[in-house]
Design a protein around this motif. Structure first.
Motif, PDB file in Angstrom:
ATOM      1  N   UNK A  59       0.820  -1.211   0.000  1.00  8.39           N
ATOM      2  CA  UNK A  59       0.000   0.000   0.000  1.00  8.39           C
ATOM      3  C   UNK A  59       0.856   1.265   0.000  1.00  8.39           C
ATOM      4  N   UNK A  60       2.126   1.132   0.403  1.00  9.25           N
ATOM      5  CA  UNK A  60       3.001   2.309   0.497  1.00  9.25           C
ATOM      6  C   UNK A  60       3.732   2.599  -0.807  1.00  9.25           C
ATOM      7  N   UNK A  61       3.612   1.663  -1.769  1.00  7.62           N
ATOM      8  CA  UNK A  61       4.368   1.799  -3.011  1.00  7.62           C
ATOM      9  C   UNK A  61       3.705   2.841  -3.922  1.00  7.62           C
ATOM     10  N   UNK A  62       4.525   3.562  -4.692  1.00  8.85           N
ATOM     11  CA  UNK A  62       3.974   4.463  -5.711  1.00  8.85           C
ATOM     12  C   UNK A  62       3.930   3.702  -7.027  1.00  8.85           C
ATOM     13  N   UNK A  63       2.739   3.506  -7.581  1.00  6.20           N
ATOM     14  CA  UNK A  63       2.600   2.743  -8.825  1.00  6.20           C
ATOM     15  C   UNK A  63       2.221   1.305  -8.541  1.00  6.20           C
ATOM     16  N   UNK A  64       2.169   0.481  -9.595  1.00  7.08           N
ATOM     17  CA  UNK A  64       1.740  -0.898  -9.380  1.00  7.08           C
ATOM     18  C   UNK A  64       2.734  -1.698  -8.539  1.00  7.08           C
ATOM     19  N   UNK A  65       2.165  -2.529  -7.691  1.00 13.48           N
ATOM     20  CA  UNK A  65       2.975  -3.383  -6.834  1.00 13.48           C
ATOM     21  C   UNK A  65       2.390  -4.787  -6.933  1.00 13.48           C
ATOM     22  N   UNK A  66       3.243  -5.793  -6.999  1.00  9.77           N
ATOM     23  CA  UNK A  66       2.747  -7.148  -7.247  1.00  9.77           C
ATOM     24  C   UNK A  66       3.087  -8.088  -6.090  1.00  9.77           C
ATOM     25  N   UNK A  67       2.081  -8.829  -5.638  1.00  7.01           N
ATOM     26  CA  UNK A  67       2.303  -9.895  -4.651  1.00  7.01           C
ATOM     27  C   UNK A  67       1.925 -11.206  -5.324  1.00  7.01           C
ATOM     28  N   UNK A  68       2.858 -12.116  -5.393  1.00 13.55           N
ATOM     29  CA  UNK A  68       2.541 -13.439  -5.938  1.00 13.55           C
ATOM     30  C   UNK A  68       2.202 -14.338  -4.751  1.00 13.55           C
ATOM     31  N   UNK A  69       0.937 -14.672  -4.637  1.00 15.41           N
ATOM     32  CA  UNK A  69       0.472 -15.491  -3.521  1.00 15.41           C
ATOM     33  C   UNK A  69       0.518 -16.938  -4.001  1.00 15.41           C
ATOM     34  N   UNK A  70       1.597 -17.642  -3.610  1.00 17.99           N
ATOM     35  CA  UNK A  70       1.869 -18.950  -4.235  1.00 17.99           C
ATOM     36  C   UNK A  70       1.654 -20.106  -3.274  1.00 17.99           C
ATOM     37  N   UNK A  71       0.768 -20.983  -3.636  1.00 17.65           N
ATOM     38  CA  UNK A  71       0.501 -22.186  -2.841  1.00 17.65           C
ATOM     39  C   UNK A  71      -0.358 -23.092  -3.710  1.00 17.65           C
ATOM     40  N   UNK A  72       0.039 -24.343  -3.846  1.00 11.64           N
ATOM     41  CA  UNK A  72      -0.679 -25.185  -4.805  1.00 11.64           C
ATOM     42  C   UNK A  72      -2.137 -25.424  -4.379  1.00 11.64           C
ATOM     43  N   UNK A  73      -2.980 -25.593  -5.362  1.00 12.56           N
ATOM     44  CA  UNK A  73      -4.419 -25.849  -5.208  1.00 12.56           C
ATOM     45  C   UNK A  73      -4.642 -26.972  -4.187  1.00 12.56           C
ATOM     46  N   UNK A  74      -5.634 -26.794  -3.313  1.00 12.87           N
ATOM     47  CA  UNK A  74      -5.884 -27.781  -2.251  1.00 12.87           C
ATOM     48  C   UNK A  74      -6.237 -29.154  -2.833  1.00 12.87           C
ATOM     49  N   UNK A  75      -6.910 -29.171  -3.955  1.00 11.91           N
ATOM     50  CA  UNK A  75      -7.300 -30.459  -4.547  1.00 11.91           C
ATOM     51  C   UNK A  75      -6.060 -31.213  -5.027  1.00 11.91           C
ATOM     52  N   UNK A  76      -5.148 -30.453  -5.612  1.00 11.59           N
ATOM     53  CA  UNK A  76      -3.893 -31.040  -6.099  1.00 11.59           C
ATOM     54  C   UNK A  76      -3.085 -31.589  -4.923  1.00 11.59           C
ATOM     55  N   UNK A  77      -3.007 -30.759  -3.862  1.00 13.48           N
ATOM     56  CA  UNK A  77      -2.222 -31.157  -2.686  1.00 13.48           C
ATOM     57  C   UNK A  77      -2.871 -32.361  -2.006  1.00 13.48           C
ATOM     58  N   UNK A  78      -4.205 -32.346  -1.902  1.00 16.96           N
ATOM     59  CA  UNK A  78      -4.928 -33.454  -1.276  1.00 16.96           C
ATOM     60  C   UNK A  78      -4.593 -34.775  -1.947  1.00 16.96           C
ATOM     61  N   UNK A  79      -4.613 -34.741  -3.292  1.00 14.58           N
ATOM     62  CA  UNK A  79      -4.363 -35.976  -4.041  1.00 14.58           C
ATOM     63  C   UNK A  79      -2.969 -36.505  -3.717  1.00 14.58           C
ATOM     64  N   UNK A  80      -2.000 -35.584  -3.626  1.00 10.34           N
ATOM     65  CA  UNK A  80      -0.625 -36.000  -3.334  1.00 10.34           C
ATOM     66  C   UNK A  80      -0.499 -36.525  -1.898  1.00 10.34           C
ATOM     67  N   UNK A  81      -1.147 -35.835  -0.964  1.00  6.49           N
ATOM     68  CA  UNK A  81      -1.085 -36.245   0.443  1.00  6.49           C
ATOM     69  C   UNK A  81      -1.702 -37.632   0.619  1.00  6.49           C
ATOM     70  N   UNK A  82      -2.831 -37.827  -0.079  1.00  7.57           N
ATOM     71  CA  UNK A  82      -3.507 -39.118   0.052  1.00  7.57           C
ATOM     72  C   UNK A  82      -2.627 -40.240  -0.473  1.00  7.57           C
ATOM     73  N   UNK A  83      -1.970 -39.975  -1.596  1.00  3.16           N
ATOM     74  CA  UNK A  83      -1.058 -40.958  -2.172  1.00  3.16           C
ATOM     75  C   UNK A  83       0.045 -41.303  -1.174  1.00  3.16           C
ATOM     76  N   UNK A  84       0.523 -40.270  -0.487  1.00  3.37           N
ATOM     77  CA  UNK A  84       1.617 -40.464   0.470  1.00  3.37           C
ATOM     78  C   UNK A  84       1.100 -40.981   1.809  1.00  3.37           C
ATOM     79  N   UNK A  85      -0.220 -41.175   1.907  1.00  5.57           N
ATOM     80  CA  UNK A  85      -0.794 -41.697   3.142  1.00  5.57           C
ATOM     81  C   UNK A  85      -0.819 -40.702   4.295  1.00  5.57           C
ATOM     82  N   UNK A  86      -0.701 -39.402   3.961  1.00  4.94           N
ATOM     83  CA  UNK A  86      -0.726 -38.387   5.027  1.00  4.94           C
ATOM     84  C   UNK A  86      -2.110 -37.765   5.083  1.00  4.94           C
TER      85      UNK A  86
END
Lengths: 622, 204
Positions: free
Chosen positions: A535-562
């Motif tokens: 909010x303090x920046x002058x002009x456009x400022x970008x935040x990349x909010x990165x975290x894989x989709x829960x469905x994708x992660x769920x499938x992997x966790x289930x495979x790993x038995x977690x």
């Protein structure tokens, strides 16, 4: 063998239970398809899901292109060298592809080129319900419409043959019902692919320079009039009733409803079913109308057939009484069903509607259940953090521009994210144009895939305008809403660090925006800090909010038995309700004045256990 | 002759999978089957439904009032469809509630289960079954829909044999899931047979 492998390897004559979209993909494989390209979009996505699963085995090229226009360009290039090619998209994707399509109509093609559009009457998952049959008129291209999954498969082969014979792209149009209906489909053998061959007639063939296009326009008109004379009538089927008084003309999904109504009520109505709606089979229509003085036209969305048939009757001096949308026997809006068609048909015939069923009133115990972000969805964490940061900064009234994807659901309570949401990539263009963005900060949301699709030009514009906006790129490493397809930022869902990925950070920096941070939205503290700093920046400022989709992660966790699950410590829970009111995860409900987590629904993300969501720290690992 | 099954549930509960299972079994029993599916934005966490039509029909969605059976994967979703289907429709209702966010956000609780069931019962024959609990006992909550498929087979609303259902399950699921699904199907079948007998219910 996987489900999609079975479809690829089915033998001639075998009967499968296929989704319309799967039948279309099988039909294209049977036609010797060499290249397929798409940008995923409901209701067309499953065509690509099938190709993505089998393209290596099928020995073809398949790609999720960056957007629909590029997908068409890729397929066109392949067609120009003699290979059968296909591009498919949802109806609004056609708007993106249409710029290229209008010129490709002029240059023509070599290897069969089919352009599939899946329209979405009733807007099941779309922002409008445009009737893409109008694109056939606009581009002077032939258009074919199937009515069942079997026809969808059979007509695709016809579309390739016609495309190749007349050296023109063919538009193949479905609607949600045809694409997402499952039915019995008998398959045919797979054809050999065409050989790559260079074009012969000089280097100007595929060049749309005005002088070449001037000449091509005449060729285009010749092609469509030859198709009218030689092909259109082949797609006609007449089903005769005992009497000749009443006739109905229909195509696409409208035909399926009409046919069921006519059989169920034993109506004496002959049916003219049309498979090619541009150019129209004029001979068959005139013959049919001459035999049947009263004509009912059954079609979804715009009165496309009706306008043309009325004009045709006028031109040929044929008298007919026509019942359709234009004289209010059928509605213009939304998807049809048997009830709408029955009611229109009986009204046309001047008969009492025999249906006596009337819906009762909904019980007061029933609560609304609109679609929600999944439990564990990283977007929920991003929305929560941004809403909180805005409140802390006294900026709760800031304009928020959002975009197309699962995160469009942020528009619902309690996040209220999305004063604007127009079309793919439009969030940033709008943010760069909001007049108050010159002085007052705005917030913009876009997903990873949508950013690649058409968000980048908007961001360049925002930079040029020095727009005072915080752009949050919700990078969940997948094109989630349409069913988990890869995108340029995550080319392989099983290898998130693939070397093929194009890092979003590099694109943003390349534009000259220096304020870029990447944050894990599950870490609410870090996310809040990042938003606040932006909010303090002058002009456009970008935040990349990165975290894989829960469905994708769920499938992997289930495979790993977690499987981690969180629970509420009833002693610590004060019943303040903040978690349900502000965070709104579907796994958390309220029971006996306390929060309660359903272990079957909990995804184990743990974001609700952070002090920003639960100030009493009453949520912990079960 | 047509039989129309409406499967109502919450997006993510496997509405499409159980629809496909019933359809596959119908095809094995030599019927024509068409089914409607919903994909895309309209699914996750929202109220969703799938239609399976068995018989000589073309369009995948039946006329209003002509549903023969509503398979409700969640009780409130059953009640939601109660006024939208004719009084002949039989309801198979999974008793496991899922609280909609719209209630939770206002700190409201799910209505009492017996009230939800009673309101459906006012207009319809209801066969309740705790499919989620049975699935937990089988060892996998994700097979609860096969419990309901077993219940459907027991009612004989569809003209599909138990064997055809078992073959359909075998075709649709991998080796480990197959066994759990068959176990779940059998439990649902047996439970419902017992329920119909105990309550002297004769379905048309």
């Amino acid at each position: 063998m996987s489900y999609y492998d079975e479809i690829l390897e089915a033998k001639n004559g075998q009967v499968l239970f296929l989704l319309g979209n799967e039948a279309i993909a099988r039909g294209a494989l049977e036609s010797g398809l060499s290249t397929a390209a798409t940008y995923p979009g409901t209701p067309s996505s499953e065509v690509g899901d099938l190709f993505y699963a089998v393209y290596k085995k099928a020995g073809m090229h398949f790609e999720y292109s960056v957007n629909e226009k590029v997908a068409l360009e890729v397929a066109f290039a392949s067609s120009s060298l003699g290979l059968r090619s296909m591009v498919f998209m949802k109806h609004v994707g056609m708007n993106v592809a249409s710029d290229a399509m209008m010129s490709i109509a002029y240059t023509g093609t070599r290897g069969g080129l089919v352009i599939m559009t899946a329209d979405d009457p009733s807007l099941h998952s779309s922002q409008n319900e445009q009737d893409n049959r109008h694109y056939a008129d606009l581009s002077h291209l032939p258009l074919i419409e199937p009515s069942t999954p079997q026809e969808a498969k059979d007509f695709i082969s016809e579309a390739f043959d016609i495309s190749e014979k007349y050296m023109t792209p063919v538009i193949f149009r479905t609607t949600t019902m045809i694409s997402h209906e499952r039915g019995l489909v008998q398959v045919s053998p797979l054809m050999e692919k065409k050989k790559l061959s260079n074009f012969e007639s000089g280097k100007d063939v595929y060049n749309s320079l005005p002088q070449f296009a001037f000449r091509n326009k005449k060729l285009l008109e010749e092609k469509i009039s030859n198709i009218k004379a030689q092909e259109s009538e082949r797609f006609v089927r007449v089903e005769r009733a005992d009497e000749n008084e009443w006739g109905a003309i229909s195509s696409g999904a409208g035909y399926a409803y009409l046919k069921d109504v006519v059989s169920k009520y034993g109506l004496s109505i002959s049916i003219l079913k049309i498979g090619m709606t541009n150019p129209l089979p004029e001979k068959a229509i005139i013959n049919f109308i001459t035999e049947h003085p009263r004509i009912i036209i059954v079609e979804e969305l715009d009165p496309y057939l009706e306008e043309k048939i009325r004009a045709l009757c006028e031109l040929r001096g044929v008298d007919a009484i026509i019942y359709g949308k234009m004289n209010s026997y059928f509605p213009y809006d939304y998807e049809f069903n048997m009830d709408i068609v029955r009611s229109g048909v009986f009204k046309s015939m001047g008969k009492q509607d025999p249906q006596s069923f009337a819906k009762g009133t909904e019980s007061l115990l029933v609560a609304p259940r609109t679609p929600v972000l999944c439990s564990g969805c990283p977007h929920r964490a991003s929305f929560f953090a941004v809403r909180r940061a805005l409140k802390l900064a006294g900026m709760s009234d800031a304009k928020i521009s959002s975009d197309i994807g699962c995160y469009s659901l942020g528009a619902y309570e309690p996040y209220d994210i999305g004063d604007y949401m127009i079309s793919m990539g439009s969030s940033i263009g709008i943010a760069s144009g909001i007049p108050e963005a010159a002085s007052k900060r705005t917030v913009t949301f876009i997903g990873d895939s949508t950013f690649f699709h058409s968000g980048i030009p908007g961001l360049i514009n925002a930079k040029l305008n020095n727009a005072q906006t915080t752009l949050i790129i919700l990078d969940n490493r997948i094109t989630a809403m349409t069913g988990q397809q890869p995108n340029p930022g995550s080319m392989d869902p099983d290898d998130l660090d693939s070397k093929l990925n194009i890092p979003i950070e590099n694109i943003v920096k390349g534009i000259g925006i220096s304020s870029v941070v990447t944050v894990d939205p599950y870490n609410l503290g870090e996310m809040l800090h990042a938003v606040n700093e932006s909010f303090k920046v002058d002009g456009p400022s970008v935040i990349i909010s990165r975290r894989e989709c829960a469905i994708l992660r769920d499938a992997k966790e289930r495979k790993a038995g977690r499987h981690v699950v969180y629970m509420v410590d009833e002693e610590k829970c004060s019943g303040c309700g903040k978690c349900v009111e502000d965070f709104a995860c579907p796994a958390i409900s309220f029971k006996g004045g306390k929060a309660s987590i359903d272990p079957d629904q909990c995804d184990g993300c743990g974001v609700c256990s952070e002090r920003y969501v639960c100030p009493f720290q009453a949520i912990e690992v079960a | 002759m047509e039989t129309n099954i409406l499967i109502a549930g919450v997006g993510g509960q496997g509405v499409i999978t159980v629809g496909r299972l019933i359809s596959m079994a119908g095809i094995l029993a030599s019927h024509n089957v068409v089914m409607s599916e919903l994909h895309g934005l309209a699914q996750r966490g929202g109220s969703v439904s799938v239609n399976v039509r068995i018989g000589n029909v073309i369009s995948p969605i039946p006329e209003a009032g002509s549903v023969d059976c509503v398979m409700a994967l969640e009780p409130m979703e059953g009640l939601r469809y109660s006024p939208r289907v004719g009084k002949d429709a039989v309801f198979l209702v999974n008793l496991h509630p899922m609280t909609p966010i719209s209630l939770s956000m206002e700190e409201k609780e799910y209505p009492p289960l017996f009230s939800v069931l009673n309101e459906i019962k006012r207009d319809h024959q209801v066969i309740p079954i705790d499919a989620t609990d049975i699935a937990h006992k089988v060892g996998n909550v994700r097979v609860s829909n096969s419990v309901l498929a077993g219940s459907l087979a027991a009612t004989e609303i569809v003209n599909i044999s138990r064997d055809d259902f078992i073959v359909a399950i075998t075709k649709m699921f991998g080796s480990k899931l197959k066994d759990q699904n068959i176990k779940a199907f059998d439990s649902g079948y047996d439970f419902t047979m017992g329920y119909l007998e105990k309550n002297h219910i004769l379905l048309d």
